[in-house]
Design a protein around this motif. Sequence first.
Motif, PDB file in Angstrom:
ATOM      1  N   ASP A 113      -1.789   5.342  -2.531  1.00 31.04           N
ATOM      2  CA  ASP A 113      -1.663   4.371  -1.440  1.00 31.04           C
ATOM      3  C   ASP A 113      -0.346   3.592  -1.427  1.00 31.04           C
ATOM      4  O   ASP A 113      -0.321   2.402  -1.104  1.00 31.04           O
ATOM      5  CB  ASP A 113      -2.835   3.371  -1.453  1.00 31.04           C
ATOM      6  CG  ASP A 113      -4.172   4.057  -1.242  1.00 31.04           C
ATOM      7  OD1 ASP A 113      -4.212   5.028  -0.460  1.00 31.04           O
ATOM      8  OD2 ASP A 113      -5.166   3.643  -1.864  1.00 31.04           O
ATOM      9  N   ALA A 114       0.745   4.256  -1.753  1.00 32.82           N
ATOM     10  CA  ALA A 114       2.047   3.585  -1.700  1.00 32.82           C
ATOM     11  C   ALA A 114       2.392   3.236  -0.257  1.00 32.82           C
ATOM     12  O   ALA A 114       2.254   4.050   0.647  1.00 32.82           O
ATOM     13  CB  ALA A 114       3.137   4.482  -2.287  1.00 32.82           C
ATOM     14  N   ALA A 115       2.831   2.013  -0.055  1.00 31.16           N
ATOM     15  CA  ALA A 115       3.247   1.542   1.268  1.00 31.16           C
ATOM     16  C   ALA A 115       4.767   1.457   1.374  1.00 31.16           C
ATOM     17  O   ALA A 115       5.329   1.480   2.456  1.00 31.16           O
ATOM     18  CB  ALA A 115       2.648   0.176   1.549  1.00 31.16           C
ATOM     19  N   ARG A 116       5.420   1.332   0.226  1.00 37.04           N
ATOM     20  CA  ARG A 116       6.886   1.278   0.181  1.00 37.04           C
ATOM     21  C   ARG A 116       7.335   1.854  -1.147  1.00 37.04           C
ATOM     22  O   ARG A 116       6.548   1.919  -2.091  1.00 37.04           O
ATOM     23  CB  ARG A 116       7.407  -0.141   0.387  1.00 37.04           C
ATOM     24  CG  ARG A 116       7.322  -1.061  -0.789  1.00 37.04           C
ATOM     25  CD  ARG A 116       7.439  -2.537  -0.424  1.00 37.04           C
ATOM     26  NE  ARG A 116       6.443  -2.986   0.531  1.00 37.04           N
ATOM     27  CZ  ARG A 116       5.142  -3.159   0.249  1.00 37.04           C
ATOM     28  NH1 ARG A 116       4.685  -2.913  -0.951  1.00 37.04           N
ATOM     29  NH2 ARG A 116       4.306  -3.575   1.156  1.00 37.04           N
ATOM     30  N   TYR A 117       8.586   2.267  -1.180  1.00 30.93           N
ATOM     31  CA  TYR A 117       9.161   2.872  -2.383  1.00 30.93           C
ATOM     32  C   TYR A 117      10.323   2.021  -2.867  1.00 30.93           C
ATOM     33  O   TYR A 117      11.121   1.550  -2.065  1.00 30.93           O
ATOM     34  CB  TYR A 117       9.661   4.287  -2.087  1.00 30.93           C
ATOM     35  CG  TYR A 117       8.628   5.134  -1.405  1.00 30.93           C
ATOM     36  CD1 TYR A 117       7.492   5.552  -2.084  1.00 30.93           C
ATOM     37  CD2 TYR A 117       8.779   5.509  -0.075  1.00 30.93           C
ATOM     38  CE1 TYR A 117       6.531   6.331  -1.458  1.00 30.93           C
ATOM     39  CE2 TYR A 117       7.829   6.288   0.559  1.00 30.93           C
ATOM     40  CZ  TYR A 117       6.708   6.698  -0.142  1.00 30.93           C
ATOM     41  OH  TYR A 117       5.757   7.461   0.480  1.00 30.93           O
ATOM     42  N   ARG A 118      10.418   1.874  -4.183  1.00 33.00           N
ATOM     43  CA  ARG A 118      11.502   1.093  -4.784  1.00 33.00           C
ATOM     44  C   ARG A 118      12.084   1.905  -5.935  1.00 33.00           C
ATOM     45  O   ARG A 118      11.352   2.515  -6.711  1.00 33.00           O
ATOM     46  CB  ARG A 118      10.954  -0.232  -5.311  1.00 33.00           C
ATOM     47  CG  ARG A 118      11.982  -1.083  -6.024  1.00 33.00           C
ATOM     48  CD  ARG A 118      11.385  -2.398  -6.513  1.00 33.00           C
ATOM     49  NE  ARG A 118      10.924  -3.176  -5.375  1.00 33.00           N
ATOM     50  CZ  ARG A 118       9.895  -4.012  -5.406  1.00 33.00           C
ATOM     51  NH1 ARG A 118       9.193  -4.185  -6.514  1.00 33.00           N
ATOM     52  NH2 ARG A 118       9.553  -4.687  -4.324  1.00 33.00           N
ATOM     53  N   LEU A 119      13.397   1.884  -6.032  1.00 32.20           N
ATOM     54  CA  LEU A 119      14.078   2.499  -7.159  1.00 32.20           C
ATOM     55  C   LEU A 119      15.333   1.705  -7.441  1.00 32.20           C
ATOM     56  O   LEU A 119      15.696   0.806  -6.683  1.00 32.20           O
ATOM     57  CB  LEU A 119      14.376   3.977  -6.908  1.00 32.20           C
ATOM     58  CG  LEU A 119      14.952   4.412  -5.552  1.00 32.20           C
ATOM     59  CD1 LEU A 119      16.418   4.091  -5.460  1.00 32.20           C
ATOM     60  CD2 LEU A 119      14.725   5.878  -5.353  1.00 32.20           C
TER      61      LEU A 119
END
Length: 166
Positions: A113-119
Amino acid sequence: MGMSVTIDNATDQDAEQILKLQYLCFQPEAELYGDYGIEPLTQTLAELRTEVRETCVLVARLGAEVVGSVRGTVDADGTACIGRLIVHPRMQRHGLGGRLLAAIEERLAAERDAARYRLFTGHRSAANLRLYRRLGYAPVSTEEVSRHLSMITLEKEAPPSLAASA
């Protein structure tokens, strides 16, 4: 010849190959910043095996050889933290990094259920920054870690169709 690269979930049996590839791939980063004590170079096989069991770890295989990998977790607010995107030097610049990143984004949205991605990446890591920006990531913050290193955090929203299909 003519083998194609496949992307799949990592298994415990992949951990040693992933660790060796990680060590190879992070050497240029360590040299760039003058710090060979970075976590990707000091991680143990036991630590990596725990990650493979407890998080989402994907591998790219060319036959039986692991030629790429990426990892991700999703926190309670739906933010997927993606890291350790690695591609064997001989396989770089052929789109495999982008394929791995797309695969982990899809997996994290569908299964966690990822709503946004961060790296994140270091400020001198020009190739990483180009790849992430080309794939829709935008810088959201910069943290000075030391005199020689600033970490740039980049994010992008998950497409509604991916988040909704979970």
